[in-house]
Write a protein that holds these residues in place. Sequence first.
Motif, mmCIF file in Angstrom:
data_model
loop_
_atom_site.group_PDB
_atom_site.id
_atom_site.type_symbol
_atom_site.label_atom_id
_atom_site.label_comp_id
_atom_site.label_asym_id
_atom_site.label_seq_id
_atom_site.Cartn_x
_atom_site.Cartn_y
_atom_site.Cartn_z
ATOM 1 N N GLN A 106 0.915 -1.306 -0.006
ATOM 2 C CA GLN A 106 0.059 -0.051 -0.028
ATOM 3 C C GLN A 106 0.753 1.066 -0.041
ATOM 4 O O GLN A 106 0.450 2.075 -0.514
ATOM 5 N N THR A 107 1.897 1.257 0.896
ATOM 6 C CA THR A 107 2.851 2.408 0.934
ATOM 7 C C THR A 107 3.474 2.634 -0.506
ATOM 8 O O THR A 107 3.813 3.621 -0.914
ATOM 9 N N ILE A 108 4.170 1.477 -1.094
ATOM 10 C CA ILE A 108 4.672 1.549 -2.357
ATOM 11 C C ILE A 108 3.817 2.260 -3.498
ATOM 12 O O ILE A 108 3.992 3.272 -3.997
ATOM 13 N N VAL A 109 2.358 1.635 -3.412
ATOM 14 C CA VAL A 109 1.586 2.316 -4.412
ATOM 15 C C VAL A 109 1.108 3.540 -4.027
ATOM 16 O O VAL A 109 1.014 4.538 -5.235
ATOM 17 N N LEU A 110 0.906 3.985 -3.127
ATOM 18 C CA LEU A 110 0.671 5.196 -2.642
ATOM 19 C C LEU A 110 1.798 6.305 -3.044
ATOM 20 O O LEU A 110 1.416 7.365 -3.540
ATOM 21 N N SER A 111 3.098 5.927 -2.708
ATOM 22 C CA SER A 111 4.121 6.613 -3.366
ATOM 23 C C SER A 111 4.194 6.843 -4.800
ATOM 24 O O SER A 111 4.475 8.071 -5.365
ATOM 25 N N LEU A 112 4.110 5.854 -5.468
ATOM 26 C CA LEU A 112 3.806 5.747 -7.082
ATOM 27 C C LEU A 112 2.878 6.662 -7.632
ATOM 28 O O LEU A 112 3.298 7.280 -8.504
ATOM 29 N N PHE A 113 1.608 6.667 -7.120
ATOM 30 C CA PHE A 113 0.384 7.019 -7.607
ATOM 31 C C PHE A 113 0.059 8.234 -6.764
ATOM 32 O O PHE A 113 -1.110 8.198 -6.131
ATOM 33 N N LYS A 114 0.782 9.324 -6.494
ATOM 34 C CA LYS A 114 0.533 10.460 -5.512
ATOM 35 C C LYS A 114 -0.783 10.919 -5.919
ATOM 36 O O LYS A 114 -1.398 11.617 -5.343
#
Length: 114
Positions: A106-114
């Motif tokens: 979730q954190t990785i996806v959140l950082s990739l798709f601001k």
Amino acid sequence: MNGGPSGFNNAPVTRAFVITSVLFTVFFGIRGGGGSSSKLALSYQDVFEKFRIWKLIKSSFAFSSTSELLFGVYLLYYFRVFERQIGSNKHSVFILFSGFVSLILQTIVLSLFK
């Protein structure tokens, strides 16, 4: 589906997980009223700019509506069968590992798709 003994007999980890999910949902979600799902949702600003790490934990345990809560608790309730088959220790490691991997993704996806 034969679930064995009724209720949460011999399934303490599942019982704790269901109770935690219900308490988090009631305390953080439903009491907020109409915009409660936005309080539970993750945002880039909350996690990376304001460092509200507790929102990661809250979003993984709480449901955003009453119907989600009922359906989710129903599904979590059937994890007691899985816990009885493999044992409480392995089941708790499974829950911790899958929850940790989920938070990381979730954190990785959140950082990739601001």
